[in-house]
Design a protein around this motif. Structure first.
Motif, PDB file in Angstrom:
ATOM      1  N   THR A  14      -3.764  -2.648  -6.455  1.00 29.32           N
ATOM      2  CA  THR A  14      -4.727  -3.700  -6.804  1.00 29.32           C
ATOM      3  C   THR A  14      -5.612  -4.114  -5.630  1.00 29.32           C
ATOM      4  N   SER A  15      -5.106  -3.904  -4.422  1.00 30.25           N
ATOM      5  CA  SER A  15      -5.898  -4.378  -3.279  1.00 30.25           C
ATOM      6  C   SER A  15      -6.793  -3.275  -2.694  1.00 30.25           C
ATOM      7  N   LEU A  16      -6.860  -2.167  -3.400  1.00 31.13           N
ATOM      8  CA  LEU A  16      -7.574  -1.000  -2.869  1.00 31.13           C
ATOM      9  C   LEU A  16      -8.994  -1.318  -2.417  1.00 31.13           C
ATOM     10  N   THR A  17      -9.711  -2.068  -3.252  1.00 36.30           N
ATOM     11  CA  THR A  17     -11.125  -2.314  -2.943  1.00 36.30           C
ATOM     12  C   THR A  17     -11.314  -3.317  -1.814  1.00 36.30           C
ATOM     13  N   ASP A  18     -10.230  -4.020  -1.434  1.00 34.21           N
ATOM     14  CA  ASP A  18     -10.367  -5.013  -0.363  1.00 34.21           C
ATOM     15  C   ASP A  18     -10.020  -4.463   1.019  1.00 34.21           C
ATOM     16  N   LEU A  19      -9.595  -3.199   1.060  1.00 35.30           N
ATOM     17  CA  LEU A  19      -9.162  -2.639   2.351  1.00 35.30           C
ATOM     18  C   LEU A  19     -10.334  -2.544   3.319  1.00 35.30           C
ATOM     19  N   THR A  20     -10.055  -2.829   4.571  1.00 33.83           N
ATOM     20  CA  THR A  20     -11.082  -2.619   5.585  1.00 33.83           C
ATOM     21  C   THR A  20     -11.078  -1.140   5.962  1.00 33.83           C
ATOM     22  N   SER A  21     -12.143  -0.709   6.619  1.00 39.75           N
ATOM     23  CA  SER A  21     -12.222   0.719   6.922  1.00 39.75           C
ATOM     24  C   SER A  21     -11.065   1.150   7.826  1.00 39.75           C
ATOM     25  N   LYS A  22     -10.588   0.224   8.630  1.00 41.29           N
ATOM     26  CA  LYS A  22      -9.470   0.535   9.503  1.00 41.29           C
ATOM     27  C   LYS A  22      -8.183   0.742   8.702  1.00 41.29           C
ATOM     28  N   GLN A  23      -7.999  -0.153   7.720  1.00 44.76           N
ATOM     29  CA  GLN A  23      -6.785  -0.070   6.896  1.00 44.76           C
ATOM     30  C   GLN A  23      -6.758   1.189   6.029  1.00 44.76           C
ATOM     31  N   VAL A  24      -7.946   1.630   5.619  1.00 44.50           N
ATOM     32  CA  VAL A  24      -8.019   2.770   4.695  1.00 44.50           C
ATOM     33  C   VAL A  24      -7.296   3.988   5.241  1.00 44.50           C
ATOM     34  N   SER A  25      -7.508   4.246   6.536  1.00 43.17           N
ATOM     35  CA  SER A  25      -6.958   5.494   7.074  1.00 43.17           C
ATOM     36  C   SER A  25      -5.426   5.504   7.107  1.00 43.17           C
ATOM     37  N   SER A  26      -4.805   4.319   7.119  1.00 41.46           N
ATOM     38  CA  SER A  26      -3.337   4.327   7.157  1.00 41.46           C
ATOM     39  C   SER A  26      -2.719   3.916   5.821  1.00 41.46           C
ATOM     40  N   TYR A  27      -3.568   3.670   4.826  1.00 47.58           N
ATOM     41  CA  TYR A  27      -3.054   3.198   3.533  1.00 47.58           C
ATOM     42  C   TYR A  27      -2.372   4.335   2.772  1.00 47.58           C
ATOM     43  N   ARG A  28      -1.201   4.045   2.207  1.00 57.35           N
ATOM     44  CA  ARG A  28      -0.534   5.057   1.373  1.00 57.35           C
ATOM     45  C   ARG A  28      -0.712   4.696  -0.091  1.00 57.35           C
ATOM     46  N   LEU A  29      -1.393   5.583  -0.807  1.00 52.84           N
ATOM     47  CA  LEU A  29      -1.695   5.310  -2.210  1.00 52.84           C
ATOM     48  C   LEU A  29      -0.405   5.333  -3.021  1.00 52.84           C
ATOM     49  N   ARG A  30      -0.191   4.277  -3.831  1.00 50.27           N
ATOM     50  CA  ARG A  30       1.018   4.237  -4.657  1.00 50.27           C
ATOM     51  C   ARG A  30       0.718   4.824  -6.033  1.00 50.27           C
ATOM     52  N   SER A  31       1.714   5.522  -6.585  1.00 51.48           N
ATOM     53  CA  SER A  31       1.502   6.046  -7.942  1.00 51.48           C
ATOM     54  C   SER A  31       2.801   5.972  -8.740  1.00 51.48           C
ATOM     55  N   ARG A  32       2.697   6.154 -10.031  1.00 52.96           N
ATOM     56  CA  ARG A  32       3.864   6.191 -10.922  1.00 52.96           C
ATOM     57  C   ARG A  32       3.515   7.135 -12.068  1.00 52.96           C
ATOM     58  N   PRO A  33       4.515   7.554 -12.840  1.00 52.50           N
ATOM     59  CA  PRO A  33       4.208   8.430 -13.975  1.00 52.50           C
ATOM     60  C   PRO A  33       3.239   7.736 -14.937  1.00 52.50           C
ATOM     61  N   LEU A  34       2.360   8.511 -15.575  1.00 54.13           N
ATOM     62  CA  LEU A  34       1.413   7.940 -16.531  1.00 54.13           C
ATOM     63  C   LEU A  34       2.180   7.403 -17.739  1.00 54.13           C
ATOM     64  N   SER A  35       1.695   6.288 -18.272  1.00 52.36           N
ATOM     65  CA  SER A  35       2.408   5.683 -19.393  1.00 52.36           C
ATOM     66  C   SER A  35       1.459   5.448 -20.565  1.00 52.36           C
ATOM     67  N   GLU A  36       2.042   5.011 -21.661  1.00 53.20           N
ATOM     68  CA  GLU A  36       1.276   4.736 -22.874  1.00 53.20           C
ATOM     69  C   GLU A  36       0.061   3.829 -22.597  1.00 53.20           C
ATOM     70  N   SER A  37       0.238   2.805 -21.786  1.00 55.85           N
ATOM     71  CA  SER A  37      -0.867   1.860 -21.569  1.00 55.85           C
ATOM     72  C   SER A  37      -2.058   2.546 -20.890  1.00 55.85           C
ATOM     73  N   ASP A  38      -1.768   3.507 -20.000  1.00 56.16           N
ATOM     74  CA  ASP A  38      -2.866   4.240 -19.347  1.00 56.16           C
ATOM     75  C   ASP A  38      -3.678   5.020 -20.378  1.00 56.16           C
ATOM     76  N   PHE A  39      -2.966   5.662 -21.290  1.00 55.87           N
ATOM     77  CA  PHE A  39      -3.680   6.469 -22.278  1.00 55.87           C
ATOM     78  C   PHE A  39      -4.392   5.600 -23.306  1.00 55.87           C
ATOM     79  N   GLN A  40      -3.766   4.439 -23.630  1.00 50.91           N
ATOM     80  CA  GLN A  40      -4.435   3.531 -24.561  1.00 50.91           C
ATOM     81  C   GLN A  40      -5.797   3.135 -23.998  1.00 50.91           C
ATOM     82  N   GLU A  41      -5.798   2.780 -22.746  1.00 54.78           N
ATOM     83  CA  GLU A  41      -7.037   2.407 -22.064  1.00 54.78           C
ATOM     84  C   GLU A  41      -8.032   3.571 -22.094  1.00 54.78           C
ATOM     85  N   ALA A  42      -7.538   4.764 -21.783  1.00 54.73           N
ATOM     86  CA  ALA A  42      -8.411   5.940 -21.733  1.00 54.73           C
ATOM     87  C   ALA A  42      -9.018   6.238 -23.107  1.00 54.73           C
ATOM     88  N   PHE A  43      -8.184   6.198 -24.142  1.00 58.55           N
ATOM     89  CA  PHE A  43      -8.690   6.497 -25.490  1.00 58.55           C
ATOM     90  C   PHE A  43      -9.676   5.432 -25.972  1.00 58.55           C
TER      91      PHE A  43
END
Ligand SMILES: Nc1ncnc2c1ncn2[C@@H]1O[C@H](COP(=O)(O)OP(=O)(O)OP(=O)(O)O)[C@@H](O)[C@H]1O
Ligand SMILES: [Mg+2]
Length: 382
Positions: free
Chosen positions: A329-358
């Motif tokens: 959620t804070s991705l867009t607030d990162l400073t350019s310095k923070q970006v290079s060390s930020y580790r992107l979090r992920s999880r398996p895709l779920s029903e809600s993701d596809f509902q949004e996509a459809f």
């Protein structure tokens, strides 16, 4: 490091060639010659740091650009005329090099979901010319027209065919041939086919065929008519030649706009339809290959009736974006310095993701259009 230098040189090369072409088009032959000469020098540098296999072709290109540069600077060449002696031929070659994307594509058949019959037909067509021992009544197909709704895999198929053959892939968008080199386009078509023969095995992919083919009588200007004429001559030549290792693939979304003369020149006309449920499942599987998902693929296939492969690819991308947004959620607030060390979090895709996509992606091709394809197929085959 080497990669960076290569990519910088490549960018420089593109720039020089673009300038040269622009000047040439505007009639400034000497200026164009100057930039072609520079392009030659850059090509040489590129060749020096390229693997041996690529280097040879690059030295060759460098030589051609330099020759061309010299010729233009000395004021000997005028315009593009492939049949008017060596200097003009170089001009045409250089233009072809820049206008026509010639690559070795890396698309494989496995990356294309569904379409088993279409794939088989194309595979047969490309393999036959390589088989020497065959009875004389077995003729190989040299010209294939792919037609169907947008985003169904026509370009992918052409690229996979090219990949199978390790062929050079020439992609010509007729609309850009017509608009950029108005008046010279028919010579370019000639030069394109000439080059494809020289570099066989090759695949010539003519996309947006309908743009040259609209209504032969009404509204076609002189340049378009000449292009069509040259194209028909060339394609005729391929149909009669035996076992030439050049495959011509045409593609269109609007087969009903095609001139009868063009339609009849293609030996095979293949309908590339919207994927059925089984094919949609396969396409989802391809596009979700590296993402984990807790949603059943069969269920996704059922929910995407009427979707093209491109629509499905968009659905998958949207679902992934939704997941990434939610987990970071804070991705867009990162400073350019923070970006290079930020580790992107992920999880398996779920029903809600596809509902949004459809909810965002809708099938692009509508029923009345689909019926038109069916009708055309009845009339012309496929
Ligand atoms: N059968 C398929 N299997 C997997 N992906 C597909 C398939 N068809 C389409 N796609 C996806 O859609 C994208 C567009 O496909 P492609 O460019 O081959 O469509 P096309 O038929 O040439 O469309 P157009 O008529 O608009 O040129 C591909 O890059 C791929 O991501
Ligand atoms: Mg395409």
């Amino acid at each position: 490091m080497g990669d960076l230098r290569k990519s910088l040189l490549r960018t420089q090369l593109q720039k020089e060639l673009a300038k040269a072409r622009k000047m040439q088009k505007e009639g400034d032959q000497k200026g164009a010659g100057f930039h072609f000469t520079r392009a030659g020098a850059i090509s040489k540098k590129l060749a020096e740091i390229s693997p041996k296999r690529r280097a040879e072709a690059m030295y060759h290109n460098a030589g051609e650009y330099e020759d061309l540069g010299k010729t233009l600077q000395s004021g000997q060449a005028r315009g593009i005329a492939v049949d008017k002696g060596p200097a003009d031929k170089h001009v045409a070659d250089a233009v072809i090099d820049n206008l026509i994307v010639s690559v070795k594509p890396d698309i494989t058949w496995e990356q294309i979901g569904g379409l088993p019959d279409v794939k088989r037909t194309i595979k047969e067509a490309i393999i036959l010319p390589f088989i020497k021992e065959k009875p004389p009544f077995i003729k190989s197909t040299r010209t294939i027209l792919l037609y169907g709704p947008p985003g169904t895999g026509k370009t992918l198929l052409a690229k996979a065919a090219s990949n199978t053959l390790s062929a050079t892939f020439f992609e010509a968008r007729i609309s850009s041939l017509l608009s950029k080199y108005f008046g010279e386009s028919s010579k370019l078509i000639y030069a394109l086919f000439h080059k494809a023969r020289k570099e066989e095995p090759s695949v010539v992919f003519m996309d947006e065929l309908d743009s040259v083919a609209t209504a032969r009588g009404g509204g076609m200007n002189e340049a378009t008519r000449r292009v069509l004429g040259e194209f028909l001559t060339q394609i005729e030549g391929f149909n009669t030649k035996k076992d030439e290792k050049v495959l011509i693939i045409g593609a269109t979304n609007k087969p009903w706009d095609l001139d009868e003369a063009i339609i009849s020149r293609f030996q095979r006309k293949i309908y590339v339809p919207l994927p059925d449920e089984k094919a949609r499942k396969a396409i989802f599987k391809i596009h979700l290959e590296s993402a984990k998902s807790s949603v059943d693929l069969g269920e996704l296939a059922r929910r995407s009736e009427g979707f093209s492969g491109r629509d499905i690819s968009s659905v998958c991308q949207e679902a992934i974006n939704h997941m990434v947004r939610e987990m970071n959620t804070s991705l867009t607030d990162l400073t350019s310095k923070q970006v290079s060390s930020y580790r992107l979090r992920s999880r398996p895709l779920s029903e809600s993701d596809f509902q949004e996509a459809f909810s965002k992606i809708k099938a692009a091709t509508k029923m009345p259009e689909l019926k038109k394809y069916g009708d055309w197929q009845k009339d012309f085959g496929g």
